[in-house]
Write an enzyme that holds these catalytic residues in place. Structure first.
Site, PDB file in Angstrom:
ATOM      1  N   HIS A 423      12.253  72.790  71.676  1.00  0.00           N
ATOM      2  CA  HIS A 423      11.051  72.510  72.130  1.00  0.00           C
ATOM      3  C   HIS A 423      10.559  73.837  71.388  1.00  0.00           C
ATOM      4  O   HIS A 423       9.011  73.395  70.981  1.00  0.00           O
ATOM      5  CB  HIS A 423      11.435  72.574  73.717  1.00  0.00           C
ATOM      6  CG  HIS A 423      10.194  72.673  74.352  1.00  0.00           C
ATOM      7  ND1 HIS A 423       9.271  74.891  74.493  1.00  0.00           N
ATOM      8  CD2 HIS A 423       9.256  72.489  74.923  1.00  0.00           C
ATOM      9  CE1 HIS A 423       8.412  74.733  74.801  1.00  0.00           C
ATOM     10  NE2 HIS A 423       8.027  73.407  75.773  1.00  0.00           N
ATOM     11  N   CYS A 754       6.243  76.074  29.926  1.00  0.00           N
ATOM     12  CA  CYS A 754       6.076  76.287  31.198  1.00  0.00           C
ATOM     13  C   CYS A 754       6.376  77.489  31.468  1.00  0.00           C
ATOM     14  O   CYS A 754       6.913  78.467  32.390  1.00  0.00           O
ATOM     15  CB  CYS A 754       7.408  75.221  31.426  1.00  0.00           C
ATOM     16  SG  CYS A 754       9.211  76.381  30.743  1.00  0.00           S
TER      17      CYS A 754
END
Length: 807
Positions: A423, A754
């Site tokens: 919830h 990279c």
């Protein structure tokens, strides 16, 4: 099958569909829709019947309740009575009013038919509300009314129906309708009566056909715990979590489960025996806490069902499931539209980043990729919510729908228990505020009015920091981003963070750092797992025993966790290429892993020592590399993410390249087989000098600018004294890069980069494009900016080329 369509007050679930929503409410209409449309697909749903809204309206009419309800609601609106008192008085009206005889008769007949179908006198059922405004695409009313489980016998069924009617006016339901702008008397209540699935003897939970945190629509998230599902929905337990990659589900030979996370599952909800209650909470056994609730085949079956349900409805879905402990069968209990991520705009990417580095004082599951700061407001129960201070961080054990009014006033939420589908998680997503759930001890460690920062912007794990930390929020528009000839890729280390960037218009991942997974998730030196019995460090041995609980083979722990980490990264960009660099720790970094010191030499200069390719064929690490290979093979061939490319770091010599390729082949990773590509990092000068020869052994190059700069310029990259001399833009480096690109292209090989340099230096990115680089891999936060700049550079080069041709 039972309850005729001519009945006024009851309908079989098998006889209704979405067109009947005004008559039977959202939950029942959805169940009937699935029964009619998906039964032939093998999706199992427990049989039952719906009590129509006509029964509710006639109940009001016969008992003269409408005017009395209006009176109390008007008094509430005029602030003459409190919400709590208004709700209590209205509920009392329902509980003191008998069901009209005609309604009782139809319910009795329908229940009797259900009993006959299941060959029993008193079939156990769930009695659930199904409001006409519930479970709609634009309103998440789930949990606003009560459900009653393990109800048997017609007397108890009728009593549960009256309680359901009364629950339409719980404090939380009244508050929620007021907020959503629904007229209380226009919302009518249907009731679903459905055979119970004996998940009290097995497990149950919730699944989403979309990643509820990031909106990544290729992932199905399944959560669950032992026993009845209310514990998962209410956040009473920390459940198990499973993530499945949707695009590969239709291939029976594959098992596209990219994550399995064990929850603590401290208790379970079961049938009560010989008490006045239908259910009761009991503690789970140590074996249950250490065991996953589902087998792989069951995870995949649920995922396939979620996929089918989503396809039928044409939108992401929030689905409850259960496993019957008597028969071993799986069932779907209900399905409603997902109401948060499916409504978010696809053209905007919001990011949050802490500007300071601190150690967290507490961790849990992150909900909502945001950051919040404030003072702790510790609330133990819903009865104390009037003590909450606006803008504070709500800290509590768990929440339920009664907490919604106070949750709306919080800057963030922290709970002791709960998972991603509880919830607190669902409501915080709806409200757009961050939550850290399942911390286990927040209410014990955090003090009232303590200033804290909660960060849900660092992946799956939410962090809580002491004090108010600076952070930056930014919004990036993803619209109008130009296409580039140069492939723009990402550098990714954390599997948890990979899904955050799925919206970016990029062409894959140019560097996935395996060592991050080993260091942050696995934490154990691979050889300490291979040679566990010979481990001399007793403290490390105890740690490993605890961490690897649930794995009979300790080596399997390493392979399994590494494969899952790589798979999450690869899934985020599938089918675009994802280049995974094999482990590139230095010996001192390997030694810091649990149990690592026994297996690592002490080196004066680990940066230039026993690292990268030299380890993979060495007797000192070969067994550890074999585990890395097993993980890669599992990702590509069992999970099915064949977009993974292997990259070998720090490969100094051609002979070394040959030996590494031999070891890969010995571990059934043969270059070229099943489309496997193997790249090599270009970070030592020999890679450039012998680029033609390396091209005969590898499928591509990826430039690591840090190490290449260090070795070309002879500068220790970690030296503060020489920091001003360390520059990837030096002419010597640029010439090296140009030469590599030229030679590699002559050999038909691609070259990417990279390193950090293109992110930090726009002029360096421009140079790379001019030099003909094939791809540039960037940190995610700089990808859009650099891509726009590269597009401008490419346009300028194209214009220059046109001018030259015209001349």
């Amino acid at each position: 099958m039972y309850t005729k369509n001519t009945n006024l007050y009851t309908r079989s679930l098998t006889s209704i569909n979405l067109q009947d929503l005004p008559l039977v409410g959202g939950k029942n209409a959805s169940l009937g829709e699935m029964m009619q449309a998906l039964d032939q697909e093998g999706i199992q749903i427990p049989k039952g019947f719906a009590i129509t809204v006509d029964a509710y309206r006639d109940h009001l009419k016969v008992n003269n309740l409408t005017e009395k309800i209006e009176f109390y609601l008007t008094a509430l609106e005029n602030s003459n009575i409190s919400l709590e008192k208004a709700g209590k008085l209205i509920r009392k009206l329902f509980l003191q009013s008998p069901l009209p005889e005609a309604i009782q008769t139809e319910i009795t007949d329908a229940y009797a038919e259900l009993c006959r179908f299941y060959h029993t006198d008193k079939v156990d059922v769930a009695v659930r509300s199904s409001a006409t405004a519930e479970d709609l695409p634009d309103a998440s009313f789930a949990g606003q009314q009560e459900s009653y489980l393990n109800v048997s016998g017609i007397t108890d069924v009728l009593e549960a129906c009256r309680k359901c009617y009364a629950s339409l006016f719980t404090d939380r339901a009244i508050s929620y309708r007021n907020t959503q702008g629904f007229d209380h008397l226009e919302v009518a209540l249907s009731i679903g009566i459905q055979k119970m699935v004996r998940s009290d003897l097995a497990s149950s939970g919730v699944m989403f056909s979309i990643d509820p945190e990031t909106g990544f629509n290729n992932i199905i998230l399944i959560t669950g715990a032992w026993g009845l599902g209310e514990n998962v929905v209410q956040g009473t337990v920390n459940p198990d979590e499973f993530r499945v990659f949707k695009p590969l589900l239709n291939q029976p030979s594959l098992q596209p489960i990219v994550e399995k996370t064990l929850g603590s599952k401290e208790k379970k909800l079961i049938y009560a025996q010989e008490t006045n209650q239908q259910t009761r909470q009991v503690e789970t056994s140590p074996a249950e806490r250490q065991s996953l609730i589902l087998r792989d085949s069951e995870i995949l079956q649920l995922a396939q069902w979620a996929n089918l349900i989503e396809f039928h409805y044409g939108r992401p879905m929030d689905i409850e499931w259960a496993k019957d402990g008597l028969t071993g069968e799986l069932f779907i209990l209900q399905a409603r539209p997902e109401t948060v991520q499916s409504r978010q705009g696809q053209g905007i990417l919001k990011t949050y980043e802490l500007k300071q580095s601190h150690q967290p004082i507490l961790t849990g599951l992150s909900v909502g990729a945001a950051i919040a700061t404030g003072k702790v407001c510790l609330i133990e129960s819903a009865a104390q919510i009037d003590q909450f201070e606006d803008g504070a961080i709500l800290v509590t054990k768990m929440t339920d729908p009664d907490w919604v009014p106070v949750m709306k006033r919080a800057a963030g939420i922290v709970t002791d228990s709960g998972g991603r589908t509880c919830h607190a998680a669902i409501i915080s997503r709806e409200l757009g505020i961050p939550a850290v759930v399942g911390t286990q001890q927040a209410t014990q460690l955090l003090q009232q009015h303590q200033e804290i920062t909660i960060s849900c912007a660092e992946g799956d794990q939410g962090h809580i920091y002491n004090g108010i930390l600076d952070y930056e929020q930014s919004e990036v528009s993803l619209e109008g981003i130009p296409e580039t000839k140069t492939r723009i890729m990402l550098n990714i280390a954390s599997p948890a963070a990979a899904f955050n960037w799925w919206k970016l218009p990029v062409n894959g991942i140019g560097l996935a750092r395996m060592e991050f997974i080993i260091n942050s998730i696995i934490k154990i030196h691979p050889l300490a797992l291979v040679h566990f019995e010979q481990l001399s460090d007793q403290k490390a041995k105890q740690q490993i025993q605890q961490i690897t609980q649930g794995y009979e083979d300790k080596k399997e722990y390493f392979v399994d966790k590494l494969a899952q980490g790589i798979a999450k990264i690869a899934a985020s960009q599938y089918p675009e290429p994802v280049i995974v660099r094999m482990s590139d720790f230095k010996t001192n970094e390997y030694a810091d892993l649990i149990g690592g010191r026994q297996f690592e030499p002490s080196e004066a200069n680990p940066m230039l020592g026993f690292r990268g390719a030299s380890r993979y064929y060495s007797p000192r690490y070969r067994e550890g590399f074999a585990l890395e290979c097993q993980a890669i093979k599992r990702v590509r061939e069992e999970i099915g993410l064949d977009n993974v490319i292997i990259m070998i770091p720090f490969c100094r010599r051609l002979q070394e390249a040959d030996r590494v390729l031999e070891v890969l082949a010995e571990n059934r990773l043969q270059r070229g087989e099943n489309g496997l590509q193997v790249y090599v990092m270009c970070e030592v000068p020999s890679n450039v000098e012998l680029a033609a020869e390396f091209s005969q052994r590898f499928d591509g190059f990826s430039i690591g600018t840090n190490d290449l700069t260090q070795l070309v310029l002879g500068i220790d990259r970690d030296s503060e004294n020489l920091a001003q001399l360390f520059d990837e833009r030096d002419l010597a480096i640029k010439r090296m890069i140009r030469r590599l690109i030229k030679t590699a292209h002559e050999q038909g090989r691609k070259v990417g980069i990279c390193g950090q340099a293109p992110s930090d230096h726009p002029d360096f990115a421009t140079f790379l494009v001019e030099a003909g680089i094939d791809s540039i891999s960037l940190n995610p936060d700089s990808a859009i900016r650099v891509k726009q700049q590269i597009a401008q550079t490419e346009a300028r080069l194209e214009k220059r080329l046109v001018s030259i041709k015209a001349a």
